[in-house]
Design a protein around this motif. Structure first.
Motif, PDB file in Angstrom:
ATOM      1  N   LEU A  37     -18.521  -3.561   3.142  1.00 28.85           N
ATOM      2  CA  LEU A  37     -17.472  -3.012   4.002  1.00 28.85           C
ATOM      3  C   LEU A  37     -16.549  -2.038   3.274  1.00 28.85           C
ATOM      4  O   LEU A  37     -15.465  -1.730   3.763  1.00 28.85           O
ATOM      5  CB  LEU A  37     -16.642  -4.154   4.594  1.00 28.85           C
ATOM      6  N   ARG A  96     -14.980   0.748   5.201  1.00 37.19           N
ATOM      7  CA  ARG A  96     -14.016   0.458   6.265  1.00 37.19           C
ATOM      8  C   ARG A  96     -12.619   0.189   5.719  1.00 37.19           C
ATOM      9  O   ARG A  96     -11.751  -0.314   6.431  1.00 37.19           O
ATOM     10  CB  ARG A  96     -14.478  -0.771   7.074  1.00 37.19           C
ATOM     11  N   LEU A 124     -12.781  -3.516  13.785  1.00 34.51           N
ATOM     12  CA  LEU A 124     -13.951  -4.187  13.215  1.00 34.51           C
ATOM     13  C   LEU A 124     -14.505  -5.226  14.178  1.00 34.51           C
ATOM     14  O   LEU A 124     -13.785  -5.766  15.013  1.00 34.51           O
ATOM     15  CB  LEU A 124     -13.552  -4.883  11.910  1.00 34.51           C
ATOM     16  N   GLN A 172     -17.524  -8.599  10.817  1.00 30.07           N
ATOM     17  CA  GLN A 172     -16.926  -7.779   9.759  1.00 30.07           C
ATOM     18  C   GLN A 172     -15.556  -8.325   9.372  1.00 30.07           C
ATOM     19  O   GLN A 172     -15.211  -8.418   8.203  1.00 30.07           O
ATOM     20  CB  GLN A 172     -16.807  -6.328  10.231  1.00 30.07           C
ATOM     21  N   ARG A 206     -15.883 -11.276   7.182  1.00 27.91           N
ATOM     22  CA  ARG A 206     -16.247 -10.938   5.803  1.00 27.91           C
ATOM     23  C   ARG A 206     -15.019 -10.454   5.040  1.00 27.91           C
ATOM     24  O   ARG A 206     -14.839 -10.769   3.869  1.00 27.91           O
ATOM     25  CB  ARG A 206     -17.354  -9.879   5.792  1.00 27.91           C
TER      26      ARG A 206
END
Lengths: 223, 246, 224
Positions: free
Chosen positions: B130, B133, B141, B145, B148
């Motif tokens: 990620l 991001r 997200l 995501q 995580r």
């Protein structure tokens, strides 16, 4: 409609607008300060102070500003507290607004889920750090639309200032109607000047609200 | 024993009259992955919350490295930094970007230097796929995501143990996998974890030890997850596992 | 310490007069609220309708009423209509007119919000059970709407009562005006009566509005 007369009234209305704005913003500033202090008192459940704040909020939310102003301006001098009309207007608006701001800000604080504070604490933050870095910023941004709505409300409430001999827009309009009987012209100017004062704040409010809605905080939507 | 990292001794927790944890003993060794399973309302999540002192307990004690973890203790902030926790509902901070979410504790709590903490954060985000991001906000997200990121956020304080509280329960099925991959990866690298989950296949794959909890009590404990999941010793565990069959 | 006016309050029919003044304010509010609720229901339903023109018109109406202080609306109706149309509206009629004009807009918006807040799945699952549109409204939508609406409209009553204090500015003799008259009449004997009387008016308003607010808050919590 007598345009010439209206033109000649303009400076009077402008002065009235400036006076209303000056006292209005003083009152709003006082209201914000009071509101923040009261909301924190309630949110943190401070003993004794919380009861006092609750009583204050209930008292001022459940009485009209006009009556509050009469009390400040006509009643208090009888017990030796003499305030100028300016001070009365500011104080009255501030006390009324403080009660509303406190409620708005408190519900902003209370609506942040407890798990936000818990996950901050699980990272090792103290309660104070969790409040400062996690709760407060979210509460502030979620209360903004409500706070702006309160500002519009308070600026509208200034329309009773004339009763404590402040030469605001209402006072000016009433005075001119009484003297020259140009009712339509006076009323038109009255509306126009209130719009000049209120429209920008109102537009600002809806712009902020749209922005916040677009940038919706939290993840309620996705799941 | 020297390698015991977390120890719960006679932990007793109740809400009013309602007893949630009954005189509970549990130990987790360094490097061990312990999975707690059990029916809804059996006290699994409360157990994790007690380890992190998010709940006060009415009896017993929680020890990490032999030191007590107590809500009102002065060192609670230090103790919590050693305990990473990930919640079911991720609970990222919505007003902060992904990178800021992950950096908040290292910078504000641990007072680390930004460049060093940021390098670590990016490396960890990279590891969970990620890193690109970093400047997005949580709302942009997907659930998987976000979860995580929440794991990375918990790792940033260098915890000695990770508590995972039903971290896949709020996710769409297709996102469960990507999150569990990350957890498996952590286990492979020797992280100590105490996991509450409803994913039985995952529990079986990752657990060194399985604990079956019911009505606030440990009913069965097994060092052999495969055996436990095929032939549990107690009748109550059998009944529970049967509810997962069709 | 000189008398602060409590004795004046109990002199002659002063207390009764004061309560009579309060009744004027309450009466205007009650009439206006009743009219507002009826009109508001109608407006609210129309605002959820399909016609964009109608929706636009009501939106404009609502925003206009919201942006201007009620005091300004009162002045426009009380002073303006005489001049413009030659009507000679009494202060009370003007007040009821203005407060209803304002209240109906607010109420309409509340009704609209309440109707829209019922999730469409409610309507759909009622339809899926084979209910006719009438039944859907009668058994599913309206009962839920009304529940959400009642606390909000009770709140409107307190706002209305507080706002009626403005009518003294168009010359109506309500509680504040009565208090002023009493103070004036006793200027010689009790020069400090203003304190007691205005304090009493303050508390009278509170005594009326507070229980109503509490009721609204209670219902809102219970029916949330």
């Amino acid at each position: 409609m007598d345009w010439g007369v209206m033109l000649s009234y303009l400076p009077l209305y402008r002065d009235a607008l400036l006076l209303t704005l000056r006292i209005g913003w003083q009152g709003v500033a006082l209201a914000l300060a009071l509101g923040v202090v009261c909301a924190l008192t309630l949110h943190l459940r401070l003993p004794v102070l919380r009861q006092i704040v609750t009583a204050y909020i209930e008292l001022f939310r459940n009485t009209p500003l006009l009556v509050q102003l009469f009390f400040l301006y006509f009643a208090l001098p009888k017990v030796g507290v003499r305030l100028s009309p300016d001070a009365c207007g500011t104080l009255g608006l501030g006390l009324l607004g403080g009660a509303y701001m406190a409620e708005t800000f408190r519900s902003g604080l209370d609506n942040i889920p407890t798990i936000q504070s818990e996950s901050a604490q699980s990272l090792g933050m103290t309660r104070l750090q969790a409040f400062r870095y996690v709760i407060l910023p979210q509460a502030v941004s979620s209360s903004v639309p409500g706070l702006v709505a309160n500002v519009v409300f308070l600026l509208k409430e200034t329309s009773v200032f004339s009763t404590i001999s402040l030469m605001d827009l209402m006072f000016t309009a009433k005075d001119l109607i009484g003297m020259y009987a140009k009712t339509l012209e006076c009323l038109t100017l009255l509306v126009v000047f209130y719009l000049i004062m209120l429209l920008p704040v109102s537009f600002l409010g809806s712009a902020i609200e749209r922005r916040l809605r677009y940038a919706e905080f939290g993840d309620r939507r996705t799941v | 024993m020297a390698d015991i990292l977390l120890e719960l001794r006679h932990v007793h927790k109740r809400y009013g009259e309602n007893v949630v944890l009954r005189d509970l003993d549990l130990t987790v060794r360094r490097g061990e992955v312990v999975v707690v399973i059990g029916p809804s309302g059996c006290g699994k999540s409360t157990l994790l919350r007690c380890v992190n002192a998010l709940e006060d307990i009415q009896g017993g004690e929680v020890l990490l490295d032999g030191q007590p973890v107590r809500q009102e203790a002065k060192n609670i902030s230090q103790m919590r930094q050693k305990i990473g926790m990930v919640f079911q509902s991720y609970d990222l901070f919505p007003h902060k970007t992904i990178l800021e979410n992950v950096l908040l504790a290292p910078l504000k709590v641990q007072k680390r230097q930004r460049p060093e903490a940021e390098a670590e954060a990016l490396a960890l985000l990279e590891r969970v796929g990620l890193a690109d991001r970093r400047d997005d906000y949580p709302r942009q997200l997907s659930g998987g995501q976000k979860q995580r990121v929440a794991i990375v956020r918990a790792l940033m304080t260098h915890p000695e143990i990770l508590l995972l509280d039903e971290i896949t329960a709020a996710l769409d099925p297709e996102m469960v996998h990507e999150v569990l991959e990350v957890v498996l990866d952590l286990a492979k690298n020797g992280s100590t974890m105490l996991i509450v989950t409803h994913e039985m296949a995952f529990a079986r794959a990752i657990a060194h030890r399985v604990v079956f909890l019911e009505n606030g009590e440990i009913v069965e404990e097994s060092r052999d997850p495969k055996a436990f999941f095929t032939r549990p010793a107690t009748e109550r565990a059998q009944r529970f596992l049967r509810t997962f069959e069709y | 310490m000189q008398s602060l006016g409590i004795d004046v309050l109990f002199k002659g029919r002063n207390l009764l007069r004061l309560l009579g003044g309060l009744w004027v304010a309450v009466r205007i509010s009650l009439i206006s609220v009743a009219l507002s609720i009826v009109l508001g229901l109608l407006i609210g339903v129309l605002m959820t309708g399909k016609s964009p023109v109608l929706r636009g018109v009501f939106r404009l109406y609502l925003e206009t009423v919201r942006i201007l202080p009620q005091m300004v609306l009162l002045f426009i109706v009380y002073f303006g209509t005489t001049r413009l149309f030659g009507w000679n509206l009494s202060a009370e009629v003007s007040a009821v007119f203005v407060f209803t004009f304002w209240g109906a807009a607010e109420m309409g918006d509340l009704v609209r919000g309440a109707i829209l807040s019922i999730p469409s799945i409610q309507r759909e699952s009622a339809q899926a059970l084979g209910m006719t549109p009438r039944q859907v409204y009668g058994y599913v939508i309206l009962p839920q709407t009304v529940r959400r609406l009642i606390p909000l409209s009770i709140n409107l009553i307190t706002r209305m009562i507080k706002t009626t204090s403005l009518v003294m500015m168009i010359g109506m003799v309500e509680v504040l005006k009565v208090a002023q008259q009493i103070i004036e009449a006793n200027r010689r004997t009790s020069p400090n009566a203003a304190f007691g009387l205005f304090a009493v008016v303050f508390l009278l308003y509170f005594a009326i509005c507070w229980p109503i607010s509490r009721l609204a808050g209670y219902l809102e919590k219970r029916w949330a």
